[in-house]
Design an enzyme around this catalytic site. Sequence first.
Site, PDB file in Angstrom:
ATOM      1  N   CYS A 142       0.827  -1.312   0.036  1.00 37.58           N
ATOM      2  CA  CYS A 142       0.051   0.080   0.040  1.00 37.58           C
ATOM      3  C   CYS A 142       0.907   1.179   0.133  1.00 37.58           C
ATOM      4  O   CYS A 142       1.500   1.583  -0.756  1.00 37.58           O
ATOM      5  CB  CYS A 142      -0.928  -0.066   1.161  1.00 37.58           C
ATOM      6  N   SER A 192      -8.073  -0.151  -0.052  1.00 36.02           N
ATOM      7  CA  SER A 192      -8.375   0.800   0.688  1.00 36.02           C
ATOM      8  C   SER A 192      -7.321   1.933   0.806  1.00 36.02           C
ATOM      9  O   SER A 192      -6.241   1.748   1.598  1.00 36.02           O
ATOM     10  CB  SER A 192      -8.526   0.315   2.355  1.00 36.02           C
ATOM     11  N   HIS A 235      -4.410  -4.974  -0.473  1.00 32.56           N
ATOM     12  CA  HIS A 235      -4.503  -5.666   0.652  1.00 32.56           C
ATOM     13  C   HIS A 235      -4.904  -7.195   0.582  1.00 32.56           C
ATOM     14  O   HIS A 235      -5.928  -7.436   1.211  1.00 32.56           O
ATOM     15  CB  HIS A 235      -5.198  -4.762   1.882  1.00 32.56           C
ATOM     16  N   GLU A 237      -3.653  -9.156   2.545  1.00 34.20           N
ATOM     17  CA  GLU A 237      -3.533  -9.832   3.964  1.00 34.20           C
ATOM     18  C   GLU A 237      -4.627  -9.376   4.588  1.00 34.20           C
ATOM     19  O   GLU A 237      -4.924 -10.135   5.717  1.00 34.20           O
ATOM     20  CB  GLU A 237      -2.276  -9.132   4.560  1.00 34.20           C
TER      21      GLU A 237
END
EC number: 2.3.1.31
Length: 310
Positions: A142, A192, A235, A237
């Site tokens: 990110c 995000s 993301h 994860e």
Amino acid sequence: MPIKIPDDLPATRTLEAEGLVVMRETDAVRQDIRPLRIGLLNLMPNKISTETQLARLLGATPLQIELTLVRMSEHVSRNTAADHLDAFYRPWSDVRAERFDGFIITGAPVEHLPFEEVGYWDELRQIFDWTRSHVHHCLTICWAAQAAVYHFHGIPKHVLPRKAFGVFDHRVLAPASPFLRGFSDECVVPVSRWTEIRREDIPPGRGLDVLLESPETGICLLHDPAQRALHVFNHFEYEAGTLAAEFARDADGVLPANYFPGGDPARPPVNRWRSHAHLLFGNWIDTIYQTAPFDLAEIGAGLTPSRRPS
């Protein structure tokens, strides 16, 4: 094989409850084997949650992993208890003389700031350069991915008119990449962020390769062979409920796209990206295992740090 993490790390109980084999430090010292050394520079405010998410993916591979938790040397986290940081994290200044097979740098909630105005930017630039000589392969996530391509290649970030928030379809553009081995032609990935990098800003002739991209949210995965790095702008994860927690935290009424069943935040979300998350991290670990020297001292031998062009 198990993942080796500190004996009392909160993630240990969570991962063991999920059936992941966790090797305690006291047991690992009796193993006559060289585990892969993976460092995690955790810049996220909720460090315990991020530790658990990434340890889950690293520990699911068939290789033994030794995870070292790292923090910035001078920056003081305001969201994680000092005793947790003191017990489980080492400042980068303490590990900078060591070598790692892999090193992960997470995102941070500082997207609204120019890179140069982030309080720990100078140290982070040193860490990026250090990965060239002390890390076999780096994975950035990110904001850290945006920061890395800015540092090494001068690629700017652009502020979005509205937050890219939700779960979005992505196309595999390089099916022969070892990092995408086993991927479907398309996959969904949680997103995000308030900023993005753009294809037109990628400098030609650098060997940068876009591996995964969304028609809605742009580049997701960028391979940077010269820096021995994989940059992940989204993301993989995240847990099933991570975006729901962000939605509740922000309290602005903006629903994450394609996330809650039927668009109803009262219904629990379904994790539709877990298998590809395991594939990505498993492929990354396998690539490190196949290419890293057995002797850690040989990592980075003969290389000099690469710096961002002036």
